[in-house]
Design a protein around this motif. Structure first.
Motif, mmCIF file in Angstrom:
data_model
loop_
_atom_site.group_PDB
_atom_site.id
_atom_site.type_symbol
_atom_site.label_atom_id
_atom_site.label_comp_id
_atom_site.label_asym_id
_atom_site.label_seq_id
_atom_site.Cartn_x
_atom_site.Cartn_y
_atom_site.Cartn_z
ATOM 1 N N GLY A 1 -42.339 -100.255 -19.501
ATOM 2 C CA GLY A 1 -42.822 -99.976 -18.183
ATOM 3 C C GLY A 1 -44.339 -99.989 -18.139
ATOM 4 N N VAL A 2 -44.847 -99.389 -17.123
ATOM 5 C CA VAL A 2 -46.289 -99.363 -16.894
ATOM 6 C C VAL A 2 -47.017 -98.633 -18.018
ATOM 7 C CG1 VAL A 2 -48.090 -98.595 -15.318
ATOM 8 C CG2 VAL A 2 -45.962 -99.506 -14.410
ATOM 9 N N GLN A 3 -46.423 -97.514 -18.518
ATOM 10 C CA GLN A 3 -47.110 -96.775 -19.581
ATOM 11 C C GLN A 3 -47.209 -97.600 -20.853
ATOM 12 O OE1 GLN A 3 -44.227 -95.939 -18.222
ATOM 13 N NE2 GLN A 3 -42.849 -94.981 -19.649
ATOM 14 N N LEU A 7 -50.633 -98.620 -22.805
ATOM 15 C CA LEU A 7 -50.836 -98.410 -24.242
ATOM 16 C C LEU A 7 -51.257 -99.701 -24.931
ATOM 17 C CD1 LEU A 7 -47.906 -96.021 -25.217
ATOM 18 C CD2 LEU A 7 -50.354 -95.515 -25.260
ATOM 19 N N GLU A 8 -50.609 -100.808 -24.560
ATOM 20 C CA GLU A 8 -50.968 -102.088 -25.155
ATOM 21 C C GLU A 8 -52.410 -102.463 -24.846
ATOM 22 O OE1 GLU A 8 -48.045 -104.827 -23.701
ATOM 23 O OE2 GLU A 8 -46.489 -104.032 -25.014
ATOM 24 N N GLY A 13 -55.075 -92.566 -21.776
ATOM 25 C CA GLY A 13 -55.100 -91.606 -20.666
ATOM 26 C C GLY A 13 -54.265 -92.083 -19.497
ATOM 27 N N GLU A 14 -54.398 -93.362 -19.177
ATOM 28 C CA GLU A 14 -53.607 -93.954 -18.097
ATOM 29 C C GLU A 14 -52.123 -93.946 -18.463
ATOM 30 O OE1 GLU A 14 -53.191 -98.292 -15.963
ATOM 31 O OE2 GLU A 14 -55.174 -97.691 -16.682
ATOM 32 N N ALA A 15 -51.812 -94.229 -19.716
ATOM 33 C CA ALA A 15 -50.417 -94.211 -20.176
ATOM 34 C C ALA A 15 -49.826 -92.816 -20.028
ATOM 35 C CB ALA A 15 -50.331 -94.678 -21.617
ATOM 36 N N GLN A 16 -50.584 -91.792 -20.376
ATOM 37 C CA GLN A 16 -50.109 -90.411 -20.263
ATOM 38 C C GLN A 16 -49.843 -90.052 -18.802
ATOM 39 O OE1 GLN A 16 -49.136 -88.387 -22.631
ATOM 40 N NE2 GLN A 16 -48.617 -86.795 -21.173
ATOM 41 N N THR A 17 -50.721 -90.496 -17.910
ATOM 42 C CA THR A 17 -50.525 -90.244 -16.480
ATOM 43 C C THR A 17 -49.238 -90.890 -15.997
ATOM 44 O OG1 THR A 17 -52.896 -90.086 -16.085
ATOM 45 C CG2 THR A 17 -51.516 -90.590 -14.174
#
Length: 103
Positions: A1-3, A7-8, A13-17
């Protein structure tokens, strides 16, 4: 998904959100499902009830680790079309939600 995409791209920080948003959405869906008396059923998998009898004593029980197997392989029209700009399109092309209109 988006997270995973975040991560890639090394945007932890964005992945955690996105992970937090996903988990909150899952909790909200489960609450609505419980309130409505709906039962969750995965689209592509089913539980294999016959596996318990084939487990040995030292292996996990199906209660500890439910055995999921494919119900069926998806038809071509049921698959998301993934373009070259996958990272930008991931949120639009994948919707695992039973209640897609919930926010």
């Amino acid at each position: 998904g988006v997270q995973t995409c975040a991560l890639e791209l090394e945007k932890s920080g964005e992945a955690q959100t996105h992970k937090h948003q996903l988990e909150e959405r899952q909790r909200a869906e489960k609450k609505k499902r419980t309130e409505d008396g709906d039962e969750w059923s995965p689209r592509w998998f089913r539980l294999d009830d016959e596996l318990q009898s084939s487990l040995r004593d030292h292996e996990y029980t199906t209660e500890d680790c439910p055995p999921w197997v494919f119900k069926k392989f998806p038809e071509a029209g049921e698959l998301a079309q993934v373009e070259a700009e996958y990272h930008d399109k991931a949120a639009e092309t994948f919707s695992p939600w039973q209640y897609p209109d919930m926010e």
